[in-house]
Motif scaffolding. Structure first.
Motif, mmCIF file in Angstrom:
data_model
loop_
_atom_site.group_PDB
_atom_site.id
_atom_site.type_symbol
_atom_site.label_atom_id
_atom_site.label_comp_id
_atom_site.label_asym_id
_atom_site.label_seq_id
_atom_site.Cartn_x
_atom_site.Cartn_y
_atom_site.Cartn_z
ATOM 1 N N ARG A 139 5.142 -15.289 -8.719
ATOM 2 C CA ARG A 139 6.218 -14.697 -7.905
ATOM 3 C C ARG A 139 7.370 -14.219 -8.775
ATOM 4 O O ARG A 139 7.891 -13.107 -8.593
ATOM 5 N N THR A 172 -0.188 -14.167 -0.577
ATOM 6 C CA THR A 172 0.513 -12.938 -0.205
ATOM 7 C C THR A 172 1.781 -13.263 0.576
ATOM 8 O O THR A 172 2.860 -12.739 0.283
ATOM 9 N N ARG A 173 1.652 -14.133 1.549
ATOM 10 C CA ARG A 173 2.818 -14.487 2.365
ATOM 11 C C ARG A 173 3.877 -15.206 1.523
ATOM 12 O O ARG A 173 5.083 -14.967 1.702
ATOM 13 N N LEU A 176 5.816 -12.540 -0.528
ATOM 14 C CA LEU A 176 6.672 -11.714 0.316
ATOM 15 C C LEU A 176 7.807 -12.529 0.945
ATOM 16 O O LEU A 176 8.909 -12.014 1.125
ATOM 17 N N ASP A 177 7.538 -13.785 1.254
ATOM 18 C CA ASP A 177 8.563 -14.615 1.886
ATOM 19 C C ASP A 177 9.622 -15.111 0.906
ATOM 20 O O ASP A 177 10.712 -15.527 1.327
ATOM 21 N N ALA A 181 13.240 -8.449 0.340
ATOM 22 C CA ALA A 181 12.687 -7.134 0.671
ATOM 23 C C ALA A 181 13.390 -6.003 -0.062
ATOM 24 O O ALA A 181 12.812 -4.932 -0.259
ATOM 25 N N PHE A 186 5.651 -3.931 0.157
ATOM 26 C CA PHE A 186 4.289 -4.413 0.390
ATOM 27 C C PHE A 186 3.346 -3.219 0.367
ATOM 28 O O PHE A 186 3.581 -2.212 1.037
ATOM 29 N N TYR A 207 4.752 -7.864 8.313
ATOM 30 C CA TYR A 207 5.668 -7.359 7.277
ATOM 31 C C TYR A 207 5.851 -5.850 7.412
ATOM 32 O O TYR A 207 5.968 -5.134 6.419
ATOM 33 N N ARG A 210 8.261 -3.718 5.442
ATOM 34 C CA ARG A 210 8.130 -3.697 3.985
ATOM 35 C C ARG A 210 6.925 -2.886 3.503
ATOM 36 O O ARG A 210 6.738 -2.713 2.295
#
Length: 296
Positions: A139, A172-173, A176-177, A181, A186, A207, A210
């Motif tokens: 990340r 993935t979550r 993104l979380d 953003a 995404f 999402y 995004r």
């Protein structure tokens, strides 16, 4: 399902798919040859990939000669403790983002890279050896690289990919979380997410604000499930016939496209990692025939 002609492109991986189920760029014919086939298939844009011996301006001019325009390209990064390698990834991301800016393409895909001897290439699509500490480092690397891309005025679109440390729906979550953003968009690949057992359409809905651009794929979902259950490796799964041209597998492409938000202005990029047709040229033509049914 309707697709805008000016937002439909192809990443013609058919030409570089090797006999061993991998990617080998040396297999590709001349760029001019590929552009001619793409044009004749009725596709009007191509995944951006500026050759090392060509400027972005010269690349754009060559595309224009064939009636084509540039669409979002791709940059992979890998976890490494070698500062020299880390700087190379930073420099590459900045260079490709700068090229996108010159080409007038506002988005590029950002993914974790993979190597032939990687753990998740040997055990793909199941989140092999999941580790929260590593995922946080993934990340952080994606966020750092995304900021470099943003500095060039380009939106980086996170692209989960089987065989990497960011392949599953859960991973993935998490990315993104935990990345704002304003830094990271995404860019889902419906095929790679489906191979990993994810619901790509639901991720797009969750999402929606995004989603910058997407990869369209078709595949054999039954084979993907069989491969996960039997613990086939990446290359065996690909060689067994996982991928096919749009309309020739059983993926829900229509459901995926229809999940995109109203007014979606990003690119839909057809990508066939390994063609099911006798030749790459025929594969590209089949992609064009499928697209012709839906473009408006």
């Amino acid at each position: 399902m309707k697709i805008r002609q000016d937002r439909l492109a192809i990443n013609p991986l058919q030409w570089v798919a090797s006999a061993e189920g991998w990617i080998d760029p040396t297999l590709a014919p001349s760029l001019e040859n590929r552009l001619e086939v793409i044009r004749d298939a009725g596709i009007t844009a191509v995944h951006s990939d500026v050759p090392g011996d060509m400027t972005a301006a010269a690349y754009a001019a060559l595309l224009a000669e064939y009636g084509l325009s540039a669409a979002p390209g791709y940059v992979p990064v890998r976890l490494t403790e070698d500062e020299g390698e880390r700087q190379q990834y930073r420099d590459t991301a900045a260079r490709i983002a700068e090229q996108h800016a010159e080409l007038g393409v506002p988005t590029m895909f950002l993914a974790m890279g993979m190597a032939k001897d990687a753990v998740r290439v040997a055990h793909p699509a199941v989140g092999q050896d999941a580790d929260q500490d590593r995922l946080e480092r993934v990340r952080d690397l994606l966020a750092e690289t995304a900021a470099i891309i943003r500095a060039e005025g380009i939106t980086p679109a996170f692209h989960p990919h089987v065989g990497t440390w960011a392949e599953t729906e859960e991973e993935t979550r998490f990315v993104l979380d935990t990345v704002d953003a304003s830094i990271l968009g995404f860019g889902p690949d419906m095929g790679h997410l489906a191979w990993a057992g994810a619901d790509a359409a639901q991720l797009v809905r969750d999402y929606a604000d995004r989603v910058a651009s997407v990869h369209i794929k078709d595949l054999d979902l039954n084979l993907a499930a069989q491969a996960r259950e039997a613990a086939w490796d990446y290359r065996r799964t690909v060689k067994a016939g996982l991928w096919s041209e749009p309309g020739h597998g059983n993926a829900d492409i229509e459901g995926f496209v229809d999940a995109l938000p109203d007014g979606f202005d990003g690119w839909l990029i057809i990508e066939v990692d390994r063609g099911a047709q006798p030749t790459p040229e025929e594969s590209v033509r089949k992609c064009g025939e499928w697209a012709a049914k839906y473009v408006q």
